[in-house]
Design an enzyme around this catalytic site. Structure first.
Site, PDB file in Angstrom:
ATOM      1  N   HIS A 150     -38.259   8.280  55.951  1.00 18.91           N
ATOM      2  CA  HIS A 150     -37.629   8.843  54.739  1.00 18.91           C
ATOM      3  C   HIS A 150     -36.436   7.953  54.385  1.00 18.91           C
ATOM      4  O   HIS A 150     -35.825   7.347  55.271  1.00 18.91           O
ATOM      5  CB  HIS A 150     -37.162  10.259  55.106  1.00 18.91           C
ATOM      6  CG  HIS A 150     -36.646  11.095  53.991  1.00 18.91           C
ATOM      7  ND1 HIS A 150     -35.384  10.936  53.461  1.00 18.91           N
ATOM      8  CD2 HIS A 150     -37.200  12.136  53.307  1.00 18.91           C
ATOM      9  CE1 HIS A 150     -35.191  11.843  52.514  1.00 18.91           C
ATOM     10  NE2 HIS A 150     -36.277  12.578  52.390  1.00 18.91           N
ATOM     11  N   ASP A 227     -35.337  11.614  64.018  1.00 17.38           N
ATOM     12  CA  ASP A 227     -35.213  12.369  62.774  1.00 17.38           C
ATOM     13  C   ASP A 227     -36.192  13.544  62.885  1.00 17.38           C
ATOM     14  O   ASP A 227     -37.410  13.373  62.767  1.00 17.38           O
ATOM     15  CB  ASP A 227     -35.557  11.451  61.587  1.00 17.38           C
ATOM     16  CG  ASP A 227     -35.651  12.215  60.269  1.00 17.38           C
ATOM     17  OD1 ASP A 227     -35.654  13.457  60.293  1.00 17.38           O
ATOM     18  OD2 ASP A 227     -35.748  11.555  59.224  1.00 17.38           O
ATOM     19  N   GLN A 230     -38.791  17.134  59.970  1.00 18.73           N
ATOM     20  CA  GLN A 230     -40.120  17.739  59.798  1.00 18.73           C
ATOM     21  C   GLN A 230     -40.715  18.252  61.113  1.00 18.73           C
ATOM     22  O   GLN A 230     -41.822  18.799  61.101  1.00 18.73           O
ATOM     23  CB  GLN A 230     -41.089  16.733  59.152  1.00 18.73           C
ATOM     24  CG  GLN A 230     -40.663  16.277  57.762  1.00 18.73           C
ATOM     25  CD  GLN A 230     -40.651  17.400  56.729  1.00 18.73           C
ATOM     26  OE1 GLN A 230     -41.283  18.444  56.905  1.00 18.73           O
ATOM     27  NE2 GLN A 230     -39.916  17.191  55.644  1.00 18.73           N
ATOM     28  N   LYS A 253     -35.119  23.540  55.980  1.00 17.92           N
ATOM     29  CA  LYS A 253     -36.568  23.371  56.199  1.00 17.92           C
ATOM     30  C   LYS A 253     -37.046  24.294  57.319  1.00 17.92           C
ATOM     31  O   LYS A 253     -38.223  24.385  57.601  1.00 17.92           O
ATOM     32  CB  LYS A 253     -36.882  21.913  56.558  1.00 17.92           C
ATOM     33  CG  LYS A 253     -36.534  20.930  55.425  1.00 17.92           C
ATOM     34  CD  LYS A 253     -36.930  19.528  55.785  1.00 17.92           C
ATOM     35  CE  LYS A 253     -36.263  18.475  54.951  1.00 17.92           C
ATOM     36  NZ  LYS A 253     -36.787  18.348  53.590  1.00 17.92           N
ATOM     37  N   CYS A 391     -39.323  10.409  48.753  1.00 17.60           N
ATOM     38  CA  CYS A 391     -38.203   9.660  49.355  1.00 17.60           C
ATOM     39  C   CYS A 391     -38.719   8.712  50.438  1.00 17.60           C
ATOM     40  O   CYS A 391     -38.103   8.565  51.506  1.00 17.60           O
ATOM     41  CB  CYS A 391     -37.150  10.588  49.943  1.00 17.60           C
ATOM     42  SG  CYS A 391     -36.319  11.575  48.715  1.00 17.60           S
TER      43      CYS A 391
HETATM   44  C1  LIG Z   1     -38.354  13.113  57.597  1.00 21.73           C
HETATM   45  C2  LIG Z   1     -37.134  13.496  56.792  1.00 21.73           C
HETATM   46  N1  LIG Z   1     -35.957  12.962  57.103  1.00 21.73           N
HETATM   47  C3  LIG Z   1     -34.836  13.274  56.432  1.00 21.73           C
HETATM   48  C4  LIG Z   1     -34.859  14.153  55.386  1.00 21.73           C
HETATM   49  C5  LIG Z   1     -33.592  14.500  54.671  1.00 21.73           C
HETATM   50  O1  LIG Z   1     -33.303  15.862  54.860  1.00 21.73           O
HETATM   51  P1  LIG Z   1     -32.136  16.540  54.022  1.00 21.73           P
HETATM   52  O2  LIG Z   1     -32.394  16.213  52.584  1.00 21.73           O
HETATM   53  O3  LIG Z   1     -32.278  17.995  54.333  1.00 21.73           O
HETATM   54  O4  LIG Z   1     -30.854  15.970  54.517  1.00 21.73           O
HETATM   55  C6  LIG Z   1     -36.071  14.731  55.002  1.00 21.73           C
HETATM   56  C7  LIG Z   1     -36.166  15.630  53.843  1.00 21.73           C
HETATM   57  O5  LIG Z   1     -37.192  15.837  53.263  1.00 21.73           O
HETATM   58  C8  LIG Z   1     -37.239  14.396  55.740  1.00 21.73           C
HETATM   59  O6  LIG Z   1     -38.416  14.936  55.424  1.00 21.73           O
END
Ligand SMILES: Cc1ncc(COP(=O)(O)O)c(C=O)c1O
Length: 433
Positions: A150, A227, A230, A253, A391
């Site tokens: 992401h 990270d 998900q 999430k 993203c």
């Molecule tokens: C794999 C992953 N990393 C990071 C993020 C960023 O999360 P946030 O926007 O809640 O900070 C997301 C959000 O969709 C994600 O799916």
């Protein structure tokens, strides 16, 4: 109780319907109708159709208990934390710190001071890039990520590398969207300062072999940030067993409120890292000549934190604990398999992300139809999916598509909703025929 099955007009039912019904019946037993009652938002109509919410990887819906916790906080205990001796502040502090302990147990972290409250995964990664980066990353060093990250796990490292004269290395993936482990291993070297990698890809659903990745990096003394945006909503986690050095996730999430997330870090690393932001609460004493910083976790929690939403996240963690993430994950896996079997064979559909290990995400494109058109037509049917690059633009480039449509599942979704999605996709095809 399992999901209710209804095959209309069985005499006329095609073999496909019968196969689909058989597959639905084989979904793991899960009282999804009872669970759905906990989520008031799900019972509404959108454009005159029952809402089918399949955008859970972007944000999940909130159970009533989370909403009630937020309401109770503002109605009966709203006060700032850590700073007063009055009753409301003591209640707020007890609940805020209580949530930290819930998250410690949820992750099986060794100590509650290893749990830092942040705004979400994005801020957690920025914290590490800024603080760990400031102390440990020098010119010529390398940060290793993967091709399925992401933007939140790309851009902070790009900025750091630019500042420090370091290099961002990217481990490749294969056409199924799986990390090519031997290539990943080859990229680990004496200059690698950190591996930062997703546990589950938001755009493909690929589940990375995270324990192996961590073991490979650790055999060369390289720390690993996971990270978990998900994975936290779908897996039972054990950061001590995984032995990851950092783990980041977002509350929103995980059925919790927006604006709150968690950075887990090993105490030894967090101790060695400088503060990220500065101001109130992160100090133990201040004079104009010198400031001494507070102990963990407060060193990394400058200013008034997001008290209500932290407490709300605690309620969400309790809620998923009662349901049992393992039971829920088995059900979600059944839904994903069912959805893949229903949707992948539809004419003109190409699934993007066909890894052997996947979680809760079905990304697809349709021949001659832009994903935004898919999303718009599905919306008219009451079906919420995400359409775009998720993203993850470099990942889209890897697959040669500008965007995909993505259905992502939570434990309150049903087989009937998958059927509605399949019918919606057929409608899209008819519109563009
Ligand atoms: C794999 C992953 N990393 C990071 C993020 C960023 O999360 P946030 O926007 O809640 O900070 C997301 C959000 O969709 C994600 O799916």
């Amino acid at each position: 109780m399992t999901t209710s099955i209804s095959v209309s007009g069985s005499t006329a039912a095609s073999r496909k319907d019968v196969r689909a019904a058989a597959r639905r019946e084989s979904l793991p037993a899960f009282d999804v109708e009872r669970i759905r009652k906990d989520f008031p938002i799900l019972s509404q109509q959108i454009h005159g159709k029952p809402l089918v919410y399949l955008d859970n990887a972007a944000t999940s819906q909130k159970p009533r208990v989370v909403l009630e916790t937020l309401r109770r906080f503002y109605l009966s205990e709203c006060a700032n934390v850590h700073r007063a001796v009055h009753e409301l502040s003591e209640r707020a502090t007890a609940d805020y710190e209580g949530a930290r302990m819930k998250i410690q147990r949820f992750l099986n972290a060794a100590e509650d001071r290893e749990i830092i409250f942040v705004r979400g995964t994005t801020e957690a990664i920025n914290l590490v890039a800024s603080s760990f980066g400031k102390k440990f990353v020098k010119e010529g060093d390398e940060i290793l990520i993967s091709a399925m990250e992401h933007h939140s796990n790309i851009v902070p490292w790009q900025i750091l590398c630019e500042e420090k004269g370091a290099k961002l290395r990217v481990a490749p993936i294969n056409d199924d969207g799986e990390l090519i482990l031997p290539e990943f291993e080859k990229l680990l070297n004496a200059r690698t300062r950190l591996v930062s990698i997703c546990h589950v890809s938001n755009a493909l659903g690929t589940v990375n072999p995270i324990a192996r990745i961590i073991a490979m990096a650790h055999s060369r003394n390289i720390p690993v940030l996971v990270d978990g945006a998900q994975s936290a909503p779908h897996f039972r986690l054990n950061v001590q067993e995984l032995d990851c050095d950092f783990y980041a996730f977002s509350g929103h999430k995980l059925y919790g409120p927006t604006g709150v997330g968690v950075l887990y870090g090993k105490a030894s690393l967090l101790e060695a890292m400088p503060p990220y932001q500065s101001g109130g609460d992160m100090i133990s004493s201040v004079t104009f000549e010198k400031t001494l910083y507070n102990k963990l976790p407060y060193k990394f929690e400058a200013g008034t934190p997001n008290i209500a939403d932290v407490i709300g996240l605690g309620a969400a963690i309790d809620y998923v604990g009662q349901i049992g993430l393992e039971t829920a994950a088995a059900y979600e896996q059944g839904l994903l398999v069912y959805a893949t079997e229903r949707i992948a064979p539809l004419p003109g559909v190409r699934v993007i992300g066909t890894a052997r290990e996947k979680a809760a995400v079905l990304s697809f494109v349709m021949k001659d139809v832009h994903p935004h058109d898919i999303g718009t037509i599905l919306d008219q049917e009451g079906i919420a999916v995400r359409a775009g690059h998720h993203c993850a633009q470099p990942l889209m480039d890897r697959f040669g598509v500008p965007a995909t449509a993505r259905a992502s599942f939570a434990f309150y979704n049903t087989a009937e909703e998958v059927d509605a999605l399949a019918a919606g996709i057929e409608k899209v095809r008819d519109v563009f025929a």
